[in-house]
Each structure stands twice: as C-alpha cells, then as structure tokens.
Design a protein around this motif. Structure first.
Motif, mmCIF file in Angstrom:
data_model
loop_
_atom_site.group_PDB
_atom_site.id
_atom_site.type_symbol
_atom_site.label_atom_id
_atom_site.label_comp_id
_atom_site.label_asym_id
_atom_site.label_seq_id
_atom_site.Cartn_x
_atom_site.Cartn_y
_atom_site.Cartn_z
ATOM 1 N N PHE B 126 0.816 -1.230 0.000
ATOM 2 C CA PHE B 126 0.000 0.000 0.000
ATOM 3 C C PHE B 126 0.847 1.277 0.000
ATOM 4 O O PHE B 126 0.341 2.354 0.281
ATOM 5 N N GLU B 127 2.141 1.124 -0.299
ATOM 6 C CA GLU B 127 3.073 2.265 -0.246
ATOM 7 C C GLU B 127 2.578 3.508 -0.968
ATOM 8 O O GLU B 127 2.763 4.623 -0.515
ATOM 9 N N LYS B 128 1.928 3.288 -2.106
ATOM 10 C CA LYS B 128 1.520 4.436 -2.927
ATOM 11 C C LYS B 128 0.066 4.840 -2.692
ATOM 12 O O LYS B 128 -0.466 5.704 -3.390
ATOM 13 N N PHE B 129 -0.552 4.220 -1.705
ATOM 14 C CA PHE B 129 -1.949 4.565 -1.401
ATOM 15 C C PHE B 129 -1.990 5.811 -0.518
ATOM 16 O O PHE B 129 -1.125 6.014 0.317
ATOM 17 N N VAL B 130 -3.052 6.601 -0.699
ATOM 18 C CA VAL B 130 -3.271 7.708 0.244
ATOM 19 C C VAL B 130 -4.142 7.156 1.388
ATOM 20 O O VAL B 130 -4.856 6.168 1.202
ATOM 21 N N PRO B 131 -4.073 7.758 2.580
ATOM 22 C CA PRO B 131 -4.781 7.197 3.736
ATOM 23 C C PRO B 131 -6.268 6.940 3.508
ATOM 24 O O PRO B 131 -6.813 5.966 4.025
ATOM 25 N N SER B 132 -6.921 7.795 2.719
ATOM 26 C CA SER B 132 -8.367 7.620 2.526
ATOM 27 C C SER B 132 -8.696 6.326 1.780
ATOM 28 O O SER B 132 -9.827 5.856 1.816
ATOM 29 N N LEU B 138 -5.770 -0.590 8.511
ATOM 30 C CA LEU B 138 -4.513 -0.265 7.821
ATOM 31 C C LEU B 138 -4.093 1.179 8.109
ATOM 32 O O LEU B 138 -2.908 1.473 8.267
ATOM 33 N N ALA B 139 -5.096 2.060 8.193
ATOM 34 C CA ALA B 139 -4.782 3.469 8.502
ATOM 35 C C ALA B 139 -4.187 3.570 9.913
ATOM 36 O O ALA B 139 -3.257 4.353 10.148
ATOM 37 N N ARG B 140 -4.692 2.752 10.827
ATOM 38 C CA ARG B 140 -4.146 2.726 12.195
ATOM 39 C C ARG B 140 -2.692 2.265 12.178
ATOM 40 O O ARG B 140 -1.850 2.762 12.908
ATOM 41 N N ARG B 141 -2.448 1.263 11.334
ATOM 42 C CA ARG B 141 -1.061 0.757 11.232
ATOM 43 C C ARG B 141 -0.145 1.864 10.695
ATOM 44 O O ARG B 141 0.982 2.023 11.148
ATOM 45 N N LEU B 142 -0.658 2.602 9.718
ATOM 46 C CA LEU B 142 0.134 3.707 9.163
ATOM 47 C C LEU B 142 0.392 4.754 10.250
ATOM 48 O O LEU B 142 1.503 5.297 10.357
ATOM 49 N N ASN B 143 -0.632 5.014 11.038
ATOM 50 C CA ASN B 143 -0.506 5.985 12.131
ATOM 51 C C ASN B 143 0.629 5.566 13.075
ATOM 52 O O ASN B 143 1.418 6.393 13.527
#
Lengths: 366, 310
Positions: B126-132, B138-143
């Motif tokens: 998901f490297e090139k994905f934007v958070p939305s 997955l957004a929590r993991r990014l956080n």
C-alpha cells in the motif's frame, strides 16, 4: 538541502490537494483577469494627453507650490532657474473652490490645489499622481525650512509621452497585488499543524525534535516558491494569452514583489495562528484579501477615490493599495520615489505579524 | 528510570484533570494506563510530552525536564496519538517519510528507516496509497508507523486499537511486543482491559485524575479483597437464594445477570465445595458452574466502583 526540498514538495502536495485552495489561488485570479480583460482592454489603451495637464488652484495656493505659502524668506525670483518651471507639465489657472469643483465635474481640469495645498481630484491619473507628489515635496520643503531650490525641478515624472495609464489599470494592478498576497492561503494552515488545538497532526509535529521555527521556515520557503511559480504563470497567461503587458522588465519589481509575498505569507500565518477555527481562518483570509483589494480599487475605481477623499489613511495603511501604487509607478511611470518606503513598510508589517505568530506557536497549551 | 512523574497537578479552569499524580516507567517495560473517558490518561501523556503546562509537580523524561528545545530527548520519543495524525494528500510512504524526517535528517538513513517501518506494519503493498484509500485497520497501522519509523527508545501509544478489526488489532499488539523486545519502553493507554492485561508488564489504573494503583497483574489482583469468583446458572432461576448466598461465610458480593449468578469470596482457599453443597441443600440443579480468579475488570470495578466503558 535534499531534506528541505523534500519538505517543500510535501508542503506543496498537501496544499494543492485542497481543491478550495486551488480555486482561490489559480482559477479565481485567472477568471477575474480574463473577465476584466474582456471588459476593459479597449479602455486601457486610450492615449493619455501629456501635454500640459490642466490644473486649477486657489489664488493664494499656486505660488506657494513653488515658493511655499508665507515663506519666512522669499527666494530671489531673479536667480531662480525657471527653465524647469517652464517645462512644467501643468497648465494652471486660479479658481475658487466652487468653480473648481464644477470644472472637475465637467472634466475641464484634472486637479484642484486648494489654499492649504490639499489636492482635490475627481479621478486618478498621471497628472493627479504628479500633482500629489509635487505638493508633498513642497510641504516637506516648507516644514524643513529648506530653500526653494531644494525642489527637484528637473525630476522626470513621466519618461515619455508614449506611456499609458488609465483608471482601469488600477483594477488590474489591484488584482496583481491581491495575487501577490496569496501566500496567505498557504501559510494560514501552518498554525494548524504546529499549534495543538485539536488536530492530531499538530500534536505529532509538536513533539518532534525539529523546532517549530524550522517547520515554519520550511513552509514559508515552500510558499514563496509556489507563489513565484504562480505569479510567473499568471504573468505569462496575461502576456501571451490575454495579450496584455502590465510588467516592464524592471529589476525594481523583484524586491517589491518579494516584500509583497513575504507580507502575504506573514498575514496568513498571523490569521492562522490567532484564529483557532480552521473554517474561520480561510474565511478571514478570503475576506481580508478581498476587502484590502476592494478598498484599493479592485472592484471599482470610484471606491478608491471615495476612500482617498474620505479616509486617506486607509489607503496609506492598506498594503494592497501600497503595492498597487508601487506596481503602477514602477511598471508604468518608472517612478521609484516611494518604492523603498513601501518595501520597508511591508517588511515592517511582516516582522510584526510573524513575531506575534511565533509567540502563539511557541506558547505551551495551558 | 525512563519517566518519573511526581505529584503532578494539572487543572483546566476549575476542573482538576490530574491530582497529585505519581508514575514511573522503568527501562524496557510496557506500562498500561487504563481508565474511563475523561479520567486523565491523554492529559497525562500530553503533560509528559511537554504539550501541556501544569500547575504543580515534576516530570522527568530520561532524567531530564522536557523543555520545548530538548531536541535530544525528543529524538528518543515516538508518539502515536489517539486520532489519525496523517496527511490525506500524501501517500503511505510520504506520510512516514514526512514524520520520520522531522527526527532523522540523513536522507539515506531515513529512506532505510521508512522502508523498515512499512515492512514492520505490513503496508508494503500500500506504499503508494493515500490514507483515505486504506481500511480503518490499515490506517491505524500507518498511524503507528509514522510514530515509530525513527526507532524511538520511548513510545507513547494512545489507544491505538480503537475501532480496529480483530486482525489488525492482533497485528498491532504483536508489533508493540516486538518493539518492546527490540528495547523500546512503552506507555500504552487503552479501554480494552484484556489487551492491557495481555500486553503490559505493569498497569496503572487511573480514575478522576488520580493514579489509583500501579502494579503487575498479580499485584493488582492481590490489592483487592476478592480472591475467588464463582459463577453458576441454575435449571430454574431462583431469586430467593440471593439473600442466603450472601450469608455464606467469606462471601462479599452476589449478583445475578442474564440468569448467571456471580459470587465473590474473600477467602484465599477455594469455595466451590460450599457453593455445590448450598445448591444441593436448596434442592436446586446447576447447569454450569465454574470458578475463576479476579480479572482486571474485577480489579477495576472494585477499586473505582464503576465499570470501564468500551
């Protein structure tokens, strides 16, 4: 350096990802420029009659324009170099104020100099600007008790008779002035990312090991770069698509535009840090820029005249009006007499606004 | 000692958010903070992090007071806020790079750290994905990745598993254990008692701005009167037996909920025989009967007098 460039890239990406910002920063000025050009381009290029601008004066006022009202020592008229005076751009005649007001209405004269050296005009133009400057210089000479020869009779107010200037230009230059302050949109969001007041990003930024000042500077650098790019785009659009030439290749434009950009960024930073609500910040930025530009003559030249007559201080304090005047002077008249003062004023405003903003940003949450 | 908080008092106008608060975080431990909403957990974290000023007390982080320009200390700290602190306009990679860059200036090193953080939270695809475009988990993991990419020695996690699916929740909890194994000291706040119980070396129970107690699971259990909890259901519900149950020796509380009787004892020995005998004497038949030691929930209820809302 790479790190700073990366952050500038991120700043721009974050900023340009907001469609509202894109509209106000790019679409709105281009749209307005296009509409104004379609509406007024034919009016812009009316030839200005430089031959002896016609002015009227109170019978006790005109001589003091050269000799200063009630001088302590009258200069020796015989030794005074009158050749410059003969080259004067003005053709004058004495009138009472009532006669002059009537003549102004009928467009028979360009300006009226009253007994107290106050200037009455009904429209803006080269004659009026020159008269205003001459009167200001005369007043200064008087207040400093300098000899009359201190007056610069040889000064060129207009380089050549081919120069064109019309009230419509005030509208265009007011628009350019407003655009030069668009950094406010970008810097307005900096506070939200550094002051902890609900936004999680601000919380995260605030605990990092990069100082807030550094983060502000990176955002400011990004803002300046973006604006330079945007202004260049608009100048190119104006010159090549709309076929309108507003900017001379005068190097003096650079410090003027840069100081305007810095003021715009400082203004946004100030509003963004002082106003807590994000929605109110954008509204405040939009309204304040439109208001300053409106008072400067963006929507109607008559508004500017009204302000000039009733609240002249508002024009002197209004950064957009100052930038507009300087852009006209530099690009159309080649006149730099007040350029440095305006640049200093804009930078002074900026220092105060940035100072207040940094105090807000550095403050701990109570 | 990584963190030492002494007699901390923090007030918001007339409300005392933290009241003579004391806390210690030892090197290499995971300390859990549990408490209901508004108990003062986040206020405590933000006071330690130097965001909030406070009225009284002393806070030391790595033995020093954390000032706005204590950049050497801040470099060792990672903070994962309760709400997602991400830029919607930047990709997964760019978000991590943005926040990592505020700690690590060397471009090459930062690139390695960002890649490592992406792998750590399993967002390689998901490297090139934007958070939305990411799911909540997955957004929590990014956080989390944004807060740990610079490899901090001290990590603050403020309710990182709120509104997260079971799979991502396990992933996050395993990740925190791994960070701890790699040497990071962790302060972890949560509503979920089970995960705190499973994850943390020590737990602090916070209520109304006060640290009620801090200790290991066992120490917390030992601190309450209840020693054993016996639960049973009967073939036929009989509310009349409640009074008789309360009269049994060592019984300190009896409740009935959804036809299940819960009897709490303060006797260190097992009391299951007494309950079986009691049911027989009453001529009743039990369907299910089991005994348990007090859970963290029981500890929490007994110490604060209230249940912790999820």
């Amino acid at each position: 350096m790479m790190r700073i460039l990366t952050y500038i890239k991120y700043e721009l990406k974050v900023f340009l990802g907001n469609y509202s910002n894109m509209f106000w920063m790019i679409a709105f000025p281009i749209l307005l420029l296009t509409i104004l050009t379609v509406a007024f381009s034919n009016l812009r290029f009316q030839e200005f009659k430089l031959e002896k601008a016609s002015i009227a004066y109170h019978e006790e006022a005109f001589m003091p324009l050269y000799f200063v009202e009630a001088p302590k020592e009258l200069p020796n008229i015989e030794t005074l170099d009158k050749s410059s005076m003969e080259n004067s751009l003005f053709k004058g005649r004495a009138m009472t104020k009532n006669q002059a007001l009537d003549a102004l209405k009928k467009d028979e004269i360009d300006a009226y100099v009253d007994k107290d050296l106050s200037l009455v005009i009904s429209k803006n133009g080269i004659s009026q600007i020159m008269m205003d400057e001459i009167i200001t210089a005369t007043k200064q000479i008087k207040s400093l008790n300098l000899p009359l020869t201190a007056f610069d009779f040889n000064r060129n107010y207009v380089e050549n008779s081919g120069q064109k200037y019309s009230p419509i230009d005030v509208i265009f230059y007011s628009l350019f002035s407003m655009i030069s302050l668009y950094g406010a949109y970008l810097s307005g969001s900096i506070g939200n990312r550094l002051i902890v007041r609900g936004q999680a990003v601000a919380l995260r930024n605030a605990v990092t090991s990069t100082s807030k000042l550094r983060q502000v500077l990176i955002s400011v650098a990004a803002g300046i770069l973006w604006l330079l790019l945007m202004i260049s785009t608009i100048i190119i659009y104006t010159a090549f698509i709309l076929k309108q030439n507003f900017f001379s290749p005068d190097i003096k434009n650079i410090p003027l535009v840069l100081s305007a950009l810095i003021f715009g960024i400082a203004w946004g930073l100030f509003l963004g840090t002082v106003i807590k609500k994000e929605s109110l910040q954008t509204t405040a930025i939009i309204i304040s820029l439109l208001l300053m530009s409106g008072l400067s003559g963006l929507f109607s030249h008559d508004i500017r005249l009204l302000i000039q007559r009733s609240f002249p201080l508002l024009l002197k304090m209004n950064p957009v009006a100052k930038i507009t005047d300087e852009l006209i002077k530099v690009n159309m008249l080649g006149n730099y007499s007040t350029l440095n003062t305006t640049i200093m004023l804009l930078l002074g405003y900026s220092i105060v606004l940035i100072g207040i903003s940094i105090l807000h940003i550095r403050r701990k949450k109570a | 000692m990584v963190i030492k908080v002494e007699n901390l008092v923090k007030e918001f106008k007339e409300i005392r958010a933290l009241d003579s608060f004391n806390l210690e975080l030892k090197e290499g431990e995971i300390l859990g903070l549990i408490g209901p909403n508004g108990s003062g957990k986040t206020t405590l974290l933000l006071s330690i992090l130097g965001i909030y000023s406070f009225e009284k007390g002393d806070i030391k982080v790595f033995g020093q007071e954390l000032k706005p320009n204590s950049y050497d200390i801040k470099r060792k700290i990672g903070y994962i806020p309760q709400d997602l602190a991400l830029f919607d306009e930047l990709t997964v990679y760019e978000n991590i790079d943005y926040f990592c860059g505020l700690y690590v200036h060397d471009t090459k090193k930062r690139k390695e750290l960002v890649k490592k953080a992406i792998q750590f939270v399993g967002l390689e695809k998901f490297e090139k994905f934007v958070p939305s475009k990411l799911s909540g988990g997955l957004a929590r993991r990014l956080n989390i990745a944004c807060g740990i990419a610079h490899e901090p020695e001290l990590i603050f996690l403020d309710e990182p598993t709120v509104a997260v699916d079971a799979q991502s929740r396990n992933f996050i909890l395993e990740g925190i254990k791994e960070l701890n194994r790699q040497g990071a000291s962790v302060i972890y706040t949560s509503h979920y008692l089970d995960e705190v119980e499973d994850l943390c070396d020590r737990i602090a129970i916070i209520d109304q701005g006060r640290n009620i107690i801090t200790g290991t699971n066992e120490e917390l259990r030992d601190s309450i009167i209840t020693t054993e909890i016996i639960k049973f259901t009967l073939l036929e519900e009989n509310a009349d037996i409640l009074k008789d149950l309360r009269n049994l020796s060592h019984v300190i509380d009896v409740t009935i909920k959804n036809s299940e009787y819960t009897v709490k004892f303060d006797n260190p020995n097992t009391n299951i025989g007494d309950i079986v005998e009691f049911i027989k004497d009453k001529g009743l038949t039990y369907l299910k009967l089991y005994t348990d030691v007090p859970s963290l929930t029981d500890v929490f209820i007994e110490l604060t007098g209230k249940e912790l809302r999820d």
